[in-house]
Structures are given as structure tokens and as C-alpha cells.
Design a protein around this motif. Sequence first.
Motif, mmCIF file in Angstrom:
data_model
loop_
_atom_site.group_PDB
_atom_site.id
_atom_site.type_symbol
_atom_site.label_atom_id
_atom_site.label_comp_id
_atom_site.label_asym_id
_atom_site.label_seq_id
_atom_site.Cartn_x
_atom_site.Cartn_y
_atom_site.Cartn_z
ATOM 1 N N PHE A 1 0.797 -1.200 0.019
ATOM 2 C CA PHE A 1 -0.145 -0.131 -0.142
ATOM 3 C C PHE A 1 0.796 1.270 -0.056
ATOM 4 N N HIS A 2 2.036 1.242 0.532
ATOM 5 C CA HIS A 2 2.903 2.172 0.645
ATOM 6 C C HIS A 2 3.654 2.478 -0.677
ATOM 7 N N ILE A 3 3.443 1.589 -1.619
ATOM 8 C CA ILE A 3 3.840 1.836 -3.100
ATOM 9 C C ILE A 3 2.638 2.192 -3.766
ATOM 10 N N MET A 4 1.649 1.603 -3.727
ATOM 11 C CA MET A 4 0.298 1.764 -4.570
ATOM 12 C C MET A 4 -0.339 3.489 -4.120
ATOM 13 N N MET A 5 -0.215 3.741 -3.058
ATOM 14 C CA MET A 5 -0.855 5.237 -2.639
ATOM 15 C C MET A 5 0.042 6.274 -3.291
ATOM 16 N N PRO A 6 1.337 6.234 -2.933
ATOM 17 C CA PRO A 6 2.220 7.342 -3.536
ATOM 18 C C PRO A 6 2.017 7.272 -5.043
ATOM 19 N N PHE A 7 2.065 6.154 -5.704
ATOM 20 C CA PHE A 7 1.957 6.170 -7.108
ATOM 21 C C PHE A 7 0.669 6.708 -7.623
ATOM 22 N N LEU B 1 -1.912 11.648 -9.817
ATOM 23 C CA LEU B 1 -2.974 12.571 -9.884
ATOM 24 C C LEU B 1 -2.317 13.855 -9.457
ATOM 25 N N GLY B 2 -1.091 13.939 -8.811
ATOM 26 C CA GLY B 2 -0.386 15.160 -8.575
ATOM 27 C C GLY B 2 0.220 15.723 -9.957
ATOM 28 N N LYS B 3 0.202 15.083 -11.089
ATOM 29 C CA LYS B 3 0.543 15.678 -12.144
ATOM 30 C C LYS B 3 -0.560 16.256 -13.002
ATOM 31 N N VAL B 4 -1.740 15.900 -12.445
ATOM 32 C CA VAL B 4 -3.117 16.437 -12.966
ATOM 33 C C VAL B 4 -3.579 17.547 -12.173
ATOM 34 N N ILE B 5 -3.771 17.295 -10.933
ATOM 35 C CA ILE B 5 -4.606 18.188 -10.167
ATOM 36 C C ILE B 5 -3.660 18.899 -9.031
ATOM 37 N N SER B 6 -4.146 20.024 -8.383
ATOM 38 C CA SER B 6 -3.197 20.562 -7.570
ATOM 39 C C SER B 6 -3.317 19.831 -6.202
ATOM 40 N N GLY B 7 -2.644 20.386 -4.873
ATOM 41 C CA GLY B 7 -2.519 19.712 -3.790
ATOM 42 C C GLY B 7 -3.586 19.766 -2.714
ATOM 43 N N GLN B 8 -4.898 20.113 -3.348
ATOM 44 C CA GLN B 8 -5.753 20.632 -2.239
ATOM 45 C C GLN B 8 -6.501 19.499 -1.539
ATOM 46 N N LEU C 1 12.314 4.846 -7.916
ATOM 47 C CA LEU C 1 13.141 4.693 -6.350
ATOM 48 C C LEU C 1 12.400 5.092 -5.264
ATOM 49 N N ALA C 2 11.614 6.116 -5.366
ATOM 50 C CA ALA C 2 10.718 6.510 -4.350
ATOM 51 C C ALA C 2 9.825 5.554 -3.912
ATOM 52 N N LEU C 3 9.063 5.034 -4.854
ATOM 53 C CA LEU C 3 7.850 3.873 -4.529
ATOM 54 C C LEU C 3 8.802 2.748 -3.757
ATOM 55 N N ILE C 4 9.849 2.204 -4.523
ATOM 56 C CA ILE C 4 10.436 1.301 -3.857
ATOM 57 C C ILE C 4 11.066 1.554 -2.513
ATOM 58 N N LEU C 5 11.411 2.462 -2.034
ATOM 59 C CA LEU C 5 12.134 3.050 -0.752
ATOM 60 C C LEU C 5 10.915 3.218 0.197
ATOM 61 N N PHE C 6 9.761 3.473 -0.250
ATOM 62 C CA PHE C 6 8.538 4.034 0.675
ATOM 63 C C PHE C 6 8.205 2.532 0.982
ATOM 64 N N GLY C 7 8.170 1.761 0.038
ATOM 65 C CA GLY C 7 7.353 0.228 0.176
ATOM 66 C C GLY C 7 8.301 -0.558 1.231
ATOM 67 N N ALA C 8 9.472 -0.480 0.773
ATOM 68 C CA ALA C 8 10.551 -1.324 1.849
ATOM 69 C C ALA C 8 10.491 -0.557 3.201
ATOM 70 N N SER C 9 10.509 0.606 3.198
ATOM 71 C CA SER C 9 10.928 1.101 4.700
ATOM 72 C C SER C 9 9.523 0.910 5.644
#
Length: 184
Positions: free
Chosen positions: A50-56, A61-68, A135-143
Motif C-alpha cells: 500500500f505504501h507503493i500503490m498510494m504514492p504512485f 494525480l499530482g501531475k493532473v491536479i493541485s495539492g488541495q 526509486l521513491a516507491l521502492i524506498l517507501f514500500g521497503a521502509s
Amino acid sequence: MSEYIIHELIALLFMAVALGMDAFSLSLAMGMQELRLKRIALIGFTIGIFHIMMPFIGILLGKVISGQIGNMTTIAAGLLLVGIGAQMAFSAFQREAKKLIQPFGIGLLVVAFTVSLDSFSIGLSLGISGVKTALALILFGASSMILSWIGMLLGRKVHGFLGKYSEILGGSILLGFGLRLLFG
């Protein structure tokens, strides 16, 4: 160029450990429920996924919409953790009370989703910044997976010392963590 890569790797590593600390706190509380080692392995793996899927999803979505949307996910995660923690602490006083959410089946998915909501928000901002996604997703999931395992194993040890009071402690940890998310 290589210095830039090292700085980005260190920043992502710190971010991954910070995101994994949420999973550690939750896992510490769950570990007090006398979980078997196979269950601990499955829970940690699920939280890591889930820590890989959710940030992915957040990056996309971050590329499409704003951070609200980020604030709403933090509030939802905080409310869920307050509810689960309060129910866990209060059920320790009632023998016949069933736990609201247990780390099995759908409950495991709810727990993993709840603890990974903050990584969704981080994913939104990373999608805007153009970070190295894989790289970010692998680090998030593993940690988060490793910190979940450590938390549950420590929780098992604490349960042995505290007995039935460990549920009150575990519920209090979740309740406090949820309140911290809600009120900063």
C-alpha cells in the motif's frame, strides 16, 4: 551529477523512513494483539504494498491536479485512527466486545489503506516536483514494510510484559496518533 543523485537518494530515504514511522506506530499497537509470525509477515508486506500503490496514485494525480486533496486525506486518516484506537482501548474493558477492525481480510486492507493515506499526499507533491518515481516507491514500500515488522515484533514483546493492559496501550497509541494527524 552524481552528487545530485546522492542528495536526492538521501532525501527520499529520510522521507521513506518518516512515512514508515506511521506504519511503525500502528504496527506496535497491532503487535500487542498476539499475532502469529506468518500474520506479522503478511501485514508488513501488505502495508509495504500500500505504501507503493498510494504514492504512485498520488504521483499520477499530482501531475493532473493541485495539492488541495492532501488535507482531506490527512483528516480521513486521523478520524479512522481515532475511531479504531478508541474502540480498541474501550474493548479491553469488555470481555465480550469484538474488535472493530482486526488485521485479517478486509480489516487488513482497511488498516493498510489508513496508514498509507499520508503517502498518497506525499505522492501528490512528488508528482508535481518530478522525482524519480520508481526509486521513491521502492524506498517507501521497503521502509514501511520493515518498520511494520519491527513494530509488530516489539508489540509482541510489550504484550508479554503488560498482558491485557497492552490493548489499552495499543488503543491509546492509535488514538493519540489519530489526534496528532487531526490537530497537527
